[in-house]
Design an enzyme around this catalytic site. Structure first.
Site, PDB file in Angstrom:
ATOM      1  N   LYS A   1       0.846  -1.201   0.000  1.00 37.87           N
ATOM      2  CA  LYS A   1       0.000   0.000   0.000  1.00 37.87           C
ATOM      3  C   LYS A   1       0.879   1.249   0.000  1.00 37.87           C
ATOM      4  O   LYS A   1       0.659   2.178  -0.770  1.00 37.87           O
ATOM      5  CB  LYS A   1      -0.929   0.008   1.228  1.00 37.87           C
ATOM      6  CG  LYS A   1      -2.120  -0.912   1.054  1.00 37.87           C
ATOM      7  CD  LYS A   1      -2.881  -1.135   2.347  1.00 37.87           C
ATOM      8  CE  LYS A   1      -3.938  -2.227   2.126  1.00 37.87           C
ATOM      9  NZ  LYS A   1      -4.479  -2.789   3.351  1.00 37.87           N
TER      10      LYS A   1
ATOM     11  N   GLN B   1      -5.045  -1.498   9.446  1.00 35.87           N
ATOM     12  CA  GLN B   1      -4.935  -2.846   8.907  1.00 35.87           C
ATOM     13  C   GLN B   1      -5.553  -3.855   9.879  1.00 35.87           C
ATOM     14  O   GLN B   1      -5.204  -3.878  11.057  1.00 35.87           O
ATOM     15  CB  GLN B   1      -3.440  -3.177   8.672  1.00 35.87           C
ATOM     16  CG  GLN B   1      -3.193  -4.496   7.987  1.00 35.87           C
ATOM     17  CD  GLN B   1      -3.680  -4.528   6.546  1.00 35.87           C
ATOM     18  OE1 GLN B   1      -3.484  -3.593   5.780  1.00 35.87           O
ATOM     19  NE2 GLN B   1      -4.330  -5.625   6.183  1.00 35.87           N
TER      20      GLN B   1
ATOM     21  N   ASP C   1     -11.446   2.912   3.795  1.00 36.13           N
ATOM     22  CA  ASP C   1     -11.815   1.498   3.698  1.00 36.13           C
ATOM     23  C   ASP C   1     -13.335   1.323   3.628  1.00 36.13           C
ATOM     24  O   ASP C   1     -13.822   0.241   3.301  1.00 36.13           O
ATOM     25  CB  ASP C   1     -11.302   0.755   4.948  1.00 36.13           C
ATOM     26  CG  ASP C   1     -10.256  -0.292   4.609  1.00 36.13           C
ATOM     27  OD1 ASP C   1     -10.116  -0.614   3.412  1.00 36.13           O
ATOM     28  OD2 ASP C   1      -9.590  -0.775   5.540  1.00 36.13           O
TER      29      ASP C   1
END
Ligand code: NDP
Length: 292
Positions: free
Chosen positions: A53, A97, A120
């Site tokens: 990422k 995460q 997200d």
């Protein structure tokens, strides 16, 4: 158009498009989108994701902020960090995460993120917006799926879509997005009866189960579009492992009209969509249009 949907190329095109717009935003408004990724603990798979990422964020011209915290981090410390990132004007996207260590309540952390920076799309505000068809942030993997399907099929109105799996991060949001595209949507799961029959009705079949090669060719309607979200590592028999999807590619490919491979299908789209979401939010937070 080829039968095998090339997610790797599609993701590369999307990243190039994001990079172009990021450069234009910098030029036009002097703003550089920033993505903060928070990793708690040492999970090897998570470390790889976070590294990828960060690398791709920098490649499209954005700022990448990595926060690595030890496995023993308390919920309070993590929440403090989220609070700082929420008010940091150089940060337009925050990604925590998952999974988090067991002493931390994932929901509390995700819902602490400013919904405008929740790239997200897991914050309850964004989940709610998606479910009522409002303009919120769409989770990355489902967004990648829908972009690929629309790119291949165009107008999806009236198509019969079957989603296998009802998780909050893949199955349900994919189903909501297909519904927004006016598909007739069936969501299936582990208690579904006659799953094969359900799958056989699908013009669009999305598999998000986490069971290696469960969906066989004789579960696929001839000509259907098959999107395989699954990522499963199995024993390759030579002491090594290999990645397979939730669809048995060899048998399904013979029947499907279009199909995503694993690897190289949905997988690469996830980070590309994360970058897309970060750019969108950098513009939205600053009340600016996304550059052409
Ligand atoms: P979850 O384990 O959260 O959900 C799996 C879903 O599949 C559940 O709804 C479960 O039903 C259903 N299911 C399990 N077994 C069966 C069965 N035998 N028949 C029918 N349905 C079944 O998984 P995720 O949604 O998080 O992930 C699914 C897959 O996608 C995984 O392989 C994962 O690695 C991959 N993935 C890939 C991503 C990417 O490409 N970037 C991102 C996220 C996930 P029930 O609800 O009844 O238990």
């Amino acid at each position: 158009m080829s039968k095998i949907i090339d997610g790797k190329s599609f993701a590369a095109e999307l990243r190039a498009d994001v990079a172009k717009r990021v450069a234009a935003l910098k030029e036009r408004d002097g703003i550089v989108p920033g993505l903060a990724v928070v990793l708690v603990g040492e999970d090897p798979a998570s470390q790889v994701y976070v590294r990828n990422k960060g690398k791709q964020t920098v490649e499209v011209g954005m700022q990448s902020f990595e926060h690595k915290l030890p496995d023993t981090t308390s919920q309070e410390t993590l929440i403090d960090l989220i609070d700082q990132l929420n008010v940091d004007e150089s940060v337009h996207g925050i990604l925590v995460q998952l999974p988090l260590p067991k002493q931390i309540d994932e929901k509390a952390v995700i819902n602490r993120i400013n919904p405008d920076k929740d790239v997200d799309g897991f914050h309850l505000d964004n989940v709610g917006r998606l479910s009522i068809g409002d303009n919120g942030i769409v989770p990355c993997t489902p967004l990648g799926c829908i972009m690929m399907i629309k790119d291949q099929l165009g107008d999806l109105s009236g198509k019969h879509a079957v989603v296998v799996g009802r998780s909050n991060i893949v199955g349900k949001p994919v189903a909501n997005l297909l519904l927004q595209e006016n598909c007739t949507v069936v969501i299936t799961h582990s208690r579904t009866k006659n799953l094969q029959e359900e799958c056989l009705r699908a013009d669009i079949l999305v598999a998000a189960v986490g069971r290696p090669e469960m969906i066989k060719g004789d579960w696929v309607k001839p000509g259907a579009t098959v999107i395989d979200v699954g990522i499963n590592r199995i024993d390759a028999g030579d002491g090594k492992t290999r990645l397979v999807g939730d669809v048995d590619f060899a048998s399904a490919e013979a029947v499907a009209g279009k199909i995503t491979p694993v690897p190289g299908g949905v997988g690469p789209m996830t980070i590309a969509c994360l970058l897309h979401n970060t750019l969108q939010q950098a513009c939205r937070i600053n009340d600016l249009s996304v550059p052409d």
